[in-house]
Design a protein around this motif. Sequence first.
Motif, mmCIF file in Angstrom:
data_model
loop_
_atom_site.group_PDB
_atom_site.id
_atom_site.type_symbol
_atom_site.label_atom_id
_atom_site.label_comp_id
_atom_site.label_asym_id
_atom_site.label_seq_id
_atom_site.Cartn_x
_atom_site.Cartn_y
_atom_site.Cartn_z
ATOM 1 N N LYS A 202 0.856 -1.218 0.000
ATOM 2 C CA LYS A 202 0.000 0.000 0.000
ATOM 3 C C LYS A 202 0.882 1.255 0.000
ATOM 4 C CE LYS A 202 -3.850 0.628 0.163
ATOM 5 N NZ LYS A 202 -4.719 0.811 -1.003
ATOM 6 N N GLU A 249 -9.182 -7.485 1.085
ATOM 7 C CA GLU A 249 -9.253 -6.628 -0.122
ATOM 8 C C GLU A 249 -10.125 -5.411 0.171
ATOM 9 O OE1 GLU A 249 -10.537 -9.184 -3.345
ATOM 10 O OE2 GLU A 249 -8.477 -9.359 -4.062
ATOM 11 N N LYS A 250 -11.268 -5.672 0.861
ATOM 12 C CA LYS A 250 -12.187 -4.559 1.184
ATOM 13 C C LYS A 250 -11.532 -3.609 2.170
ATOM 14 C CE LYS A 250 -16.410 -7.000 0.325
ATOM 15 N NZ LYS A 250 -17.045 -8.111 0.972
ATOM 16 N N GLU A 251 -10.911 -4.182 3.193
ATOM 17 C CA GLU A 251 -10.330 -3.350 4.246
ATOM 18 C C GLU A 251 -9.170 -2.498 3.723
ATOM 19 O OE1 GLU A 251 -9.210 -5.681 7.686
ATOM 20 O OE2 GLU A 251 -8.046 -3.996 8.504
ATOM 21 N N TYR A 252 -8.295 -3.102 2.909
ATOM 22 C CA TYR A 252 -7.087 -2.378 2.469
ATOM 23 C C TYR A 252 -7.235 -1.753 1.078
ATOM 24 C CZ TYR A 252 -4.364 -4.117 6.410
ATOM 25 O OH TYR A 252 -3.890 -4.372 7.667
ATOM 26 N N LYS A 253 -8.397 -2.008 0.444
ATOM 27 C CA LYS A 253 -8.632 -1.513 -0.924
ATOM 28 C C LYS A 253 -7.456 -1.871 -1.842
ATOM 29 C CE LYS A 253 -11.807 2.153 0.306
ATOM 30 N NZ LYS A 253 -11.939 1.683 1.683
ATOM 31 N N LYS A 255 -6.017 -5.305 -4.499
ATOM 32 C CA LYS A 255 -6.322 -6.615 -5.096
ATOM 33 C C LYS A 255 -5.339 -7.652 -4.550
ATOM 34 C CE LYS A 255 -6.762 -8.697 -9.695
ATOM 35 N NZ LYS A 255 -7.901 -9.550 -9.420
#
Length: 339
Positions: A202, A249-253, A255
Amino acid sequence: MINPHLITIDKKSNVPLFGLDFIGVLDRGTNILEVKPITICNLHCKYCFVSAGDYERNFSIERDYLVEWIKKAIELKNCDDIEIHLAAYGEVLLYNELNELISDLHKIPKIKTISMQSNGLLLNKKKIDELEKAGLDRLNISLNSMDENECADYCGVKKYNLNHLLEVFDLVLQSKIELLIAPVWFKGINDEGVLDVVQYVKNQEKNGYSWPKLRMGIQNYLTYRTGRKIKKARMRDFAYFYKLLNNLEKEYKIKLKLGPKDFEIRKTIAISPPVRLDDKRNVEIIMKGRWKNEYIAIFEKNWAVKVLCKEKIPLKKQIMVKFIKSSLRGNLLTAIPTR
Ligand code: SF4
């Protein structure tokens, strides 16, 4: 020049490069050909599913011979968008003719992508420049934690130079080569470590590196009968593993689940072995394999088979074997002597 401690597989050796799991060219019926040129490694990972570093005998394939078989595979597959994935049962950077091999492959028009799996620790600026120049498109590098001591522990070494690996990541990102960081997630062991690696990726996104230049693919920890295992880690079933990845994936945006479409993998003609499970055939024993009870045999000119036998078999001997492993996809063959 090939390392003198390695057994050279070349034209003279007469070993076909289809049929063995640990060396040669492996087709799973898609446009990816897995290529395994060497069996030695600089690490001794506790989780190594191929037990690299424990073999009694190690092998390396002479480059021209390997290229000849890759060309043969491409012809049989009749496919013009091949990806060559260099995925040794060991560390591919220890292959002495790696730059030349990639350069040779880069000149074959039907090969569209050349990718490579590595632990990355042997890379430096010079090597990355050479690989880039030779035509390497993507590097998959494993990293299981952002803690140097934990990495050393998982990789079975006293010292693991994490800072060097992070420098290597920066250099790869600055080159034309794509980078895929691929941690293995050992349930209950490196849960925090994997999240730290996600956070590292990230942060790199903030530096302007994102898909497809920089990808992350978390691998589920799987154990195999003949591989080494991390004692307290358990395998996670895939449904649960993907659910966890979905949540991350949702939490850290970001893939995290990679599938065939992400690498433009598609089904193609498979190179199929001319045998099925339980078939009996006459084979010729050519040489000893990696382990004490393993022999390499040849049958029907193009095919090698691993023959497992506790008793000594003289080389060049013709024996009758029964195939105990033979799959259409993966073309990996194993047999045992029979009457
Ligand atoms: S997991 Fe990879 S890097 Fe580790 S010992 Fe096995 S082949 Fe080498």
